[in-house]
Design an enzyme around this catalytic site. Structure first.
Site, mmCIF file in Angstrom:
data_model
loop_
_atom_site.group_PDB
_atom_site.id
_atom_site.type_symbol
_atom_site.label_atom_id
_atom_site.label_comp_id
_atom_site.label_asym_id
_atom_site.label_seq_id
_atom_site.Cartn_x
_atom_site.Cartn_y
_atom_site.Cartn_z
ATOM 1 N N GLU A 1 -9.879 -12.069 1.653
ATOM 2 C CA GLU A 1 -10.734 -11.084 0.991
ATOM 3 C C GLU A 1 -10.761 -11.258 -0.531
ATOM 4 O O GLU A 1 -10.435 -10.340 -1.279
ATOM 5 C CB GLU A 1 -10.263 -9.666 1.355
ATOM 6 C CG GLU A 1 -10.367 -9.401 2.852
ATOM 7 C CD GLU A 1 -9.891 -8.012 3.247
ATOM 8 O OE1 GLU A 1 -10.548 -7.398 4.087
ATOM 9 O OE2 GLU A 1 -8.851 -7.548 2.739
ATOM 10 N N ASP B 1 -2.488 -0.728 12.648
ATOM 11 C CA ASP B 1 -2.987 0.428 11.895
ATOM 12 C C ASP B 1 -4.183 1.048 12.628
ATOM 13 O O ASP B 1 -4.500 2.222 12.414
ATOM 14 C CB ASP B 1 -3.364 0.052 10.449
ATOM 15 C CG ASP B 1 -4.187 -1.211 10.313
ATOM 16 O OD1 ASP B 1 -4.083 -2.097 11.194
ATOM 17 O OD2 ASP B 1 -4.936 -1.324 9.330
ATOM 18 N N HIS C 1 -6.721 -9.544 -3.974
ATOM 19 C CA HIS C 1 -5.676 -8.527 -3.777
ATOM 20 C C HIS C 1 -4.645 -8.558 -4.913
ATOM 21 O O HIS C 1 -3.440 -8.450 -4.675
ATOM 22 C CB HIS C 1 -4.997 -8.709 -2.417
ATOM 23 C CG HIS C 1 -5.876 -8.299 -1.267
ATOM 24 N ND1 HIS C 1 -6.162 -6.985 -0.994
ATOM 25 C CD2 HIS C 1 -6.548 -9.032 -0.341
ATOM 26 C CE1 HIS C 1 -6.970 -6.928 0.073
ATOM 27 N NE2 HIS C 1 -7.233 -8.156 0.482
ATOM 28 N N ARG D 1 0.852 -1.202 0.000
ATOM 29 C CA ARG D 1 0.000 0.000 0.000
ATOM 30 C C ARG D 1 0.881 1.243 0.000
ATOM 31 O O ARG D 1 0.659 2.177 -0.763
ATOM 32 C CB ARG D 1 -0.929 -0.013 1.205
ATOM 33 C CG ARG D 1 -2.250 -0.719 0.985
ATOM 34 C CD ARG D 1 -2.121 -2.147 0.448
ATOM 35 N NE ARG D 1 -3.407 -2.816 0.322
ATOM 36 C CZ ARG D 1 -3.993 -3.500 1.298
ATOM 37 N NH1 ARG D 1 -3.389 -3.645 2.480
ATOM 38 N NH2 ARG D 1 -5.163 -4.061 1.102
ATOM 39 N N TRP E 1 -0.844 -2.687 8.429
ATOM 40 C CA TRP E 1 -1.337 -2.357 7.083
ATOM 41 C C TRP E 1 -1.147 -0.869 6.878
ATOM 42 O O TRP E 1 -1.433 -0.074 7.776
ATOM 43 C CB TRP E 1 -2.810 -2.766 6.950
ATOM 44 C CG TRP E 1 -3.020 -4.220 7.193
ATOM 45 C CD1 TRP E 1 -3.472 -4.813 8.336
ATOM 46 C CD2 TRP E 1 -2.739 -5.297 6.284
ATOM 47 N NE1 TRP E 1 -3.500 -6.185 8.193
ATOM 48 C CE2 TRP E 1 -3.060 -6.508 6.947
ATOM 49 C CE3 TRP E 1 -2.250 -5.360 4.972
ATOM 50 C CZ2 TRP E 1 -2.903 -7.758 6.342
ATOM 51 C CZ3 TRP E 1 -2.100 -6.604 4.378
ATOM 52 C CH2 TRP E 1 -2.427 -7.783 5.053
ATOM 53 N N ASP F 1 -0.056 -6.490 -3.482
ATOM 54 C CA ASP F 1 -1.464 -6.190 -3.207
ATOM 55 C C ASP F 1 -2.037 -5.460 -4.420
ATOM 56 O O ASP F 1 -1.343 -5.260 -5.417
ATOM 57 C CB ASP F 1 -1.616 -5.378 -1.908
ATOM 58 C CG ASP F 1 -2.866 -5.807 -1.139
ATOM 59 O OD1 ASP F 1 -3.966 -5.696 -1.720
ATOM 60 O OD2 ASP F 1 -2.749 -6.257 0.009
HETATM 61 C C1 ACM Z 1 -6.379 -8.929 6.157
HETATM 62 O O1 ACM Z 1 -6.381 -8.059 7.051
HETATM 63 N N1 ACM Z 1 -7.064 -8.756 5.052
HETATM 64 C C2 ACM Z 1 -5.623 -10.139 6.312
#
Ligand code: ACM
Length: 543
Positions: free
Chosen positions: A317, A410, A247, A147, A458, A176
């Site tokens: 996700e 985060d 992702h 990111r 993150w 990602d």
């Molecule tokens: C995650 O936080 N998507 C692993």
């Protein structure tokens, strides 16, 4: 007593007598302790301007390093005598290294600087006997460099900070939707195209602000080799993550045939410039499998088996809408006898599990990989609470506990209005200190499958190293104690005691140049007024 973090199993000594290191102090490094010998000379030697010349122990004024294989591998004993000096005995080279980290803390904050600030001062170590060793073998930090890219020097520095907290697993989130960060020679567009984006959402995805500066960067293969070797020298294992099948928009933007081309025009995609869960996932084709086998072949060469036994393949996700709409994906499901799209995700994971297992590695993935069935031998990072980890552990899989409600760094660390781009639940230093990686009610067998824990970082709202520092520290210190020390049940933990020790620890972090969140709240320059976050009100659910 010595304000050590993480707290050791046992520390004794009268606290009055000291051993003084000086230019005549010698370093006697026994077989197997060479990495600690090098580290002491480059770290303490530089901080204090001491040569620490190599010489056999003479009974006086020596730092002596020894391996005693009858001890637990990561454990150590540290003895400080006013005349003889320091003796560190570890169960392995790794235990000796953790003992040296403790020695550095005993020497005070100046030991954390890179050059002497008081050239004539006495370098005192309080006389003590410390017995120590970790609760968990997996004490991790996950860093998202996709990111927001963290240049190589920042990663090496983070490895030093991990070592200072006796953390030993660096989970390196390399890919990602918003960027691909590792050079893969056979697929040059992964770094030529997928490693940068034209602009970036500034703040939470609901923010209307954009940073119009192009953002990017990647690690060359030699950069990765350097990072891995630097970690190994500090007894840190690296777990690289290539996130599939979700992702993956950055990779698809560089190689459109990796996407579901019968559903959308994937050639129109670019590296994603905002945040959230992205619908553009990999197509379940043979071509995709071969492509990522190629990626992993190069990756296994970069991350050798001795320091990277685990390879993380993501699995989190992954929206299934494109697969539902894709005739090709549906044909793949029919041909492979798969009942639904969850099983299609599982088909991906099983493929790479077999592929990695055949090459002597172990697959680890986010807990979504449980859906549709988890291959035997695969391990899980449990992030959506404890439940996935509990189910996996009860089924005999190894688990790393990192629930979003507890150890996502985060997430904001205070409820006040000054937190920069506040997202998620409030997770204070105390909350992190009261995190328990092994949930109650697990069977003894299942509890034995909890390899440990990691904190996840993150970086959607962390544009640079200082923002990462702010989110990670001081909470990583409390986390390290949870992972290393044998603490009582969460409600009985002595948080006031931790706060007292933190006073000494803040001085260490200051000397290291860490831009942590001060206990009184952010400095003005650490605030981001007017940049939208997305705080979640109320306490997090406990499961
Ligand atoms: C995650 O936080 N998507 C692993």
């Amino acid at each position: 007593m010595h304000h050590l973090i993480p707290a050791p199993v046992r520390a004794g000594g009268d606290g009055r007598r000291v051993f003084v290191l000086d230019t005549a102090t010698t370093l006697d490094a026994g077989p197997g302790t060479e990495s600690t010998e090098r580290w002491l000379r480059t770290t303490l030697g530089a901080a204090f301007g001491l040569p620490l010349v190599p010489a056999p122990a003479s009974g006086a004024n020596t730092v002596e390093l020894r391996v005693d294989p009858s001890r637990e591998p990561e454990s150590y004993r540290l003895d400080v005598d006013p005349v003889r000096g320091v003796r560190i005995t570890g169960g392995s080279a790794t235990g000796v290294f953790w003992g040296a980290q403790t020695l550095r803390q005993l020497l005070g904050p100046e030991a954390f600087r890179r050059a002497p600030v008081n050239p004539g001062a006495e370098r005192r170590v309080p006389c003590t006997e410390i017995e120590d060793g970790p609760r968990f073998g997996w004490r991790g930090l996950m860093l998202d460099v996709a990111r927001h890219f963290m240049p190589k020097d920042g990663v090496l520095r983070m490895l030093d900070l991990m070592a200072a907290h006796k953390l030993n697993v660096f989970h390196f989130h390399l890919t990602d939707d918003q960027g691909w960060r590792v050079e893969i020679k056979r697929h040059p567009r992964l770094t030529g195209t997928a490693a940068w984006r034209a602009r970036t959402k500034y703040g939470h995805r609901d923010s209307e602000l954009w940073d119009e500066t192009p953002h990017g960067g990647y690690y060359t293969q030699d950069d990765i080799r350097e990072i891995v070797a630097y970690a190994a020298e500090r007894h840190i294992r690296v777990v690289p993550e290539i996130d599939i099948p979700g992702h993956s928009q950055a990779a698809i933007s560089a190689y459109p045939e990796l996407g579901n081309t019968d559903v959308i025009d994937t050639s129109a995609l670019s590296v994603w410039d905002t945040w959230g869960v992205n619908p553009n996932v990999l197509a379940p084709t043979d071509h995709t499998l071969r492509f990522f086998e190629g990626v992993l072949e190069e990756l296994l060469d970069l991350f050798p088996a001795d320091t990277s036994p685990f390879i993380h393949i993501g699995g989190d996700e992954c929206p299934k809408d494109q697969w539902k709409a894709s005739p090709a994906a549906q044909a793949r499901m029919a041909e492979a006898g798969l009942a639904d799209e969850d099983e299609l995700q599982s088909w991906f994971i099983r493929h790479f599990d077999r592929w990695l297992t055949a090459r002597g590695r172990r697959l680890i993935g986010w807990d979504e990989i449980l859906e549709g069935g988890l291959p035997e031998g695969a391990a899980v990072t449990s992030w959506r609470g404890y439940a996935g980890g509990i189910a996996a552990a009860e089924a005999g899989h190894d688990v790393v506990m990192c629930p979003v409600q507890q150890v996502y760094l985060d997430y904001r660390q205070d409820a006040g209005p000054d937190e920069p781009m506040p997202i998620g639940y409030v997770r204070t230093l105390e909350d992190v200190y009261r995190f328990e990686p092994v949930p109650p009610g697990l069977s003894e067998d299942a509890a034995g499958h909890i390899m440990g824990t990691q904190a996840n970082v993150w970086t959607e709202v962390m544009q640079n190293r200082d923002r990462v520092d702010y989110q990670v520290f001081p909470r990583l210190a409390a986390f390290a104690e949870v992972a290393w020390s044998r603490l009582p049940a969460p409600g009985e933990r002595d948080f006031a005691g931790l706060e007292r020790r933190m006073n000494a620890h803040y001085a260490r972090l200051d000397a290291l140049g860490v831009a942590y969140r001060p206990p009184s709240g952010p400095h003005p320059w650490q605030r981001r007024p007017g940049v939208l976050g997305r705080p979640i009100e109320g306490p997090p659910p406990t499961v």
